[in-house]
Enzyme design. Sequence first.
Site, PDB file in Angstrom:
ATOM      1  N   HIS A 119      -5.406  -0.122   1.262  1.00  0.00           N
ATOM      2  CA  HIS A 119      -5.871  -1.445   1.686  1.00  0.00           C
ATOM      3  C   HIS A 119      -6.991  -1.348   2.711  1.00  0.00           C
ATOM      4  CE1 HIS A 119      -3.215  -0.691   5.114  1.00  0.00           C
ATOM      5  NE2 HIS A 119      -3.828  -1.671   5.741  1.00  0.00           N
ATOM      6  N   GLU A 156     -10.323  -3.286  15.715  1.00  0.00           N
ATOM      7  CA  GLU A 156      -9.143  -3.994  16.214  1.00  0.00           C
ATOM      8  C   GLU A 156      -8.635  -3.446  17.539  1.00  0.00           C
ATOM      9  OE1 GLU A 156      -6.256  -3.836  13.139  1.00  0.00           O
ATOM     10  OE2 GLU A 156      -7.475  -4.971  11.735  1.00  0.00           O
ATOM     11  N   ASP A 200       0.874  -1.181   0.000  1.00  0.00           N
ATOM     12  CA  ASP A 200       0.000   0.000   0.000  1.00  0.00           C
ATOM     13  C   ASP A 200       0.907   1.226   0.000  1.00  0.00           C
ATOM     14  OD1 ASP A 200      -1.689   2.114   0.535  1.00  0.00           O
ATOM     15  OD2 ASP A 200      -2.862   1.040   2.047  1.00  0.00           O
ATOM     16  N   GLU A 207       1.477   2.422  13.162  1.00  0.00           N
ATOM     17  CA  GLU A 207       0.400   2.324  12.180  1.00  0.00           C
ATOM     18  C   GLU A 207      -0.672   1.457  12.818  1.00  0.00           C
ATOM     19  OE1 GLU A 207      -2.106   1.030  10.348  1.00  0.00           O
ATOM     20  OE2 GLU A 207      -0.940  -0.045   8.826  1.00  0.00           O
TER      21      GLU A 207
END
Length: 435
Positions: free
Chosen positions: A379, A200, A99, A191
Amino acid sequence: MQSGGDYGNGFHGDHHRDLEWEEKQVPGPASFARAKKRSRGGALAPRGALSTNVLRVSDKIGEQKSLETPDSPPPCTDFDVAYFHSYAHVGIHEEMIKDRARTETYREAIMQHQSFIQGKVVVDVGCGTGILSIFCAQAGAKRVYAVDASDIAVQAKEVVKANGLSDKVIVLHGRVEDVEIDEEVDVIISEWMGYMLLYESMLGSVITARDRWLKPGGLILPSHATLYMAPISHADRYSHSIDFWRNIYGIDMSAMMQLAKQCAFEEPSVESISGENVLTWPEVVKHIDCKTIKIQELDSVTARYKFKSMMRAPMHGFAFWFDVEFSGPASSPDKKTSATSVASGTSSISPSGEGNLKKRTNPSDALVLSTSPEAPPTHWQQTIVYFYDPVDVEQDQLIEGSVTLSQSKENRRFMNIHLEYSSAGRSFVKESVMR
């Protein structure tokens, strides 16, 4: 995001509903699971054997530093272990590194903040293969602690060694909550963003690293994040998944349509749409300042919205996307600026051709990585919460309601989505779980 609970709906124990408040619409049983999932490392306690040539924390709970305070992160669960193991797969890292918008924006942000990094101590939360840690070392960092709970840390150690940086980059195999760093750090880079920004639940690990090690006035990259939402029309998607069943080789299979709706739209869908699908200017769901946000603020995020449709069209659901900003300690973007977003050309839907790696109107402002429908694809794509049946809207018609994002009790890395929306006197609720 946390402890909002699951929402019962009476639909065979599933976690979501799409019903008019005046008249319940009961879809058929659901068995469809979203096939593509992205999982992140760096926040999970590893189990099983670990390489002895990677620094790590003890497997013995009794030897770990006690963090059992009211502000402690949740303990590692079997769900966490599975999440952690999934992040050891090379395919996830390949997808992220390929990406280019993501990777090149991070590299550009590191170089733009080189004066804050050179000769300083950095911690990389969820380092994966170690690429961001290496970027920081190349920018002149004195020392980089690359932390990841996944077994990918073993490969990160070898990558660091192969690039002659073992004297600068120290790979720590363990949870940020558990590893020990015996000094304060000047910079945190991570990230951490999941689908729909908060999926998440990795931001909590960045907050933990900040509270444990970051010096006052230190730098966090990215520094800010903003989650947006907007209603969309996507007739092609609906036709492809639902109307397909009306006539197949001359056979009336419309009896399949109700089940098809449940299977296609039960869970949020991660896919790419274009700006042409978006019916209105977006609204801000949550603005995050990584220097000040508290973990408790993410337990449950609620935002009210009011949209005005720019066209007559069937509304098929809501899209969510995010921007992250990379600004130094001297700059602090005003969240109200983000809320007014598109009209001024300074938010997540940008004028055509601006792309992901962009600067705001003021050249001294931060770099922005956007996952907007009008930015080049990443992505992350966009996250769509589809309705089971479209709602027709007229031009200038108001669409208003609220959205709540909360952490699932079943698995803290799942996200409950509760949407209330009304238009033209009709009111609806959609509940879903992002797994």
